[in-house]
Design a protein around this motif. Structure first.
Motif, short mmCIF file in Angstrom:
data_model
loop_
_atom_site.label_atom_id
_atom_site.label_comp_id
_atom_site.label_asym_id
_atom_site.label_seq_id
_atom_site.Cartn_x
_atom_site.Cartn_y
_atom_site.Cartn_z
N ASP A 105 0.66 -0.89 0.06
CA ASP A 105 0.14 0.14 0.06
C ASP A 105 0.85 1.14 -0.19
O ASP A 105 0.64 2.25 -0.11
CB ASP A 105 -0.81 -0.04 1.02
N ARG A 106 2.19 0.98 0.01
CA ARG A 106 3.05 2.58 0.01
C ARG A 106 3.39 2.40 -1.56
O ARG A 106 3.54 3.48 -2.21
CB ARG A 106 4.28 2.29 1.05
N ASP A 110 -4.79 -1.21 -10.49
CA ASP A 110 -5.17 -0.29 -12.05
C ASP A 110 -3.56 0.34 -11.38
O ASP A 110 -2.77 -0.07 -12.41
CB ASP A 110 -5.92 0.72 -12.24
N ASP A 111 -3.36 0.57 -10.46
CA ASP A 111 -2.39 1.44 -9.94
C ASP A 111 -0.87 0.54 -10.18
O ASP A 111 0.38 1.20 -11.27
CB ASP A 111 -2.14 2.36 -9.72
N LEU A 112 -0.82 -0.53 -9.38
CA LEU A 112 -0.61 -1.70 -9.09
C LEU A 112 0.16 -2.17 -10.26
O LEU A 112 1.75 -2.76 -10.39
CB LEU A 112 -0.83 -2.47 -8.43
N GLY A 143 -3.21 -6.81 -3.34
CA GLY A 143 -3.43 -5.27 -4.38
C GLY A 143 -4.37 -5.82 -4.29
O GLY A 143 -5.33 -3.97 -4.60
N VAL A 144 -5.76 -6.45 -4.50
CA VAL A 144 -7.33 -6.32 -4.29
C VAL A 144 -7.62 -5.84 -2.75
O VAL A 144 -8.88 -4.84 -2.97
CB VAL A 144 -7.28 -8.03 -4.78
N PHE A 145 -7.07 -6.54 -1.65
CA PHE A 145 -7.11 -5.86 -0.84
C PHE A 145 -6.71 -5.05 -0.92
O PHE A 145 -7.83 -4.19 0.27
CB PHE A 145 -6.39 -6.96 0.35
N ALA A 146 -6.04 -4.08 -1.07
CA ALA A 146 -5.29 -2.51 -0.22
C ALA A 146 -6.67 -1.49 -2.06
O ALA A 146 -7.19 -0.40 -0.55
CB ALA A 146 -4.23 -2.06 -1.10
#
Length: 179
Positions: free
Chosen positions: A66-67, A73-75, A111-114
């Protein structure tokens, strides 16, 4: 091959020290850091500089996913850039290492969880604002422009661009009050 670190916090009153120390312990030779939102890529100069600078064989280290970003999409965009350059991504607090299939799978799950966490936070915020408005407690932010001053200046023949300049506001704000 070099190991680079990236640290980020969302607000100016948050501290980067813990992340920076963890990145140093992970062997990062250069650490780029910034205080900016993780919900979008725009405006994150340090991350952009780092992504432009990294080359084949380098490793980008973060403390937590998450940092780096708060949306899939961004990840995905960032990791695609890293993969195209031959750069690995690792995290100090999570088992993320994009050089292995298991690491990639874990990366995608986190990523999905973030993104889910970000959406829940937005939803709770909107619910809180709606409840405060219903109680008459929340009225939004105070206007940054006085409509009476805009109308007075316009009546004196001052144009919208000059009014905006004098008041230190956007010209579109002046037009809203003149309609």
């Amino acid at each position: 091959m070099a190991t680079y670190g990236y640290a980020r916090v969302s607000t100016t009153d948050q501290d980067l020290t813990i992340q920076q120390e963890a990145l140093k312990r992970a062997g990062c030779t250069v650490i780029r850091f910034e205080k900016a939102t993780g919900t979008k890529l725009e405006g994150r100069r340090e991350l952009t500089t780092l992504l432009d600078f990294l080359t084949t064989g380098d490793v980008l280290v973060i403390t937590r996913l998450d940092r780096l970003a708060r949306s899939m999409d961004d990840l995905t965009t960032i990791v695609r850039q890293l993969e195209q350059k031959g750069v690995e991504l690792r995290a100090t607090e999570q088992p993320i290492d994009t050089s292995s299939p298991a690491g990639k799978a874990f990366f995608q799950m986190l990523g999905v969880f973030a993104e889910f966490e970000t959406n829940l936070r937005k939803e709770r915020q909107l619910e809180g604002i709606a409840a405060a408005k219903a109680k008459g407690v929340y009225k939004g932010r105070k206007p940054s422009i006085d409509p009476a001053v805009v109308k007075q200046l316009a009546a004196e023949g001052v144009g919208p661009s000059e009014i905006a300049k004098r008041m230190g506001v956007a010209r579109s704000s002046v037009y809203r009050f003149l309609e």
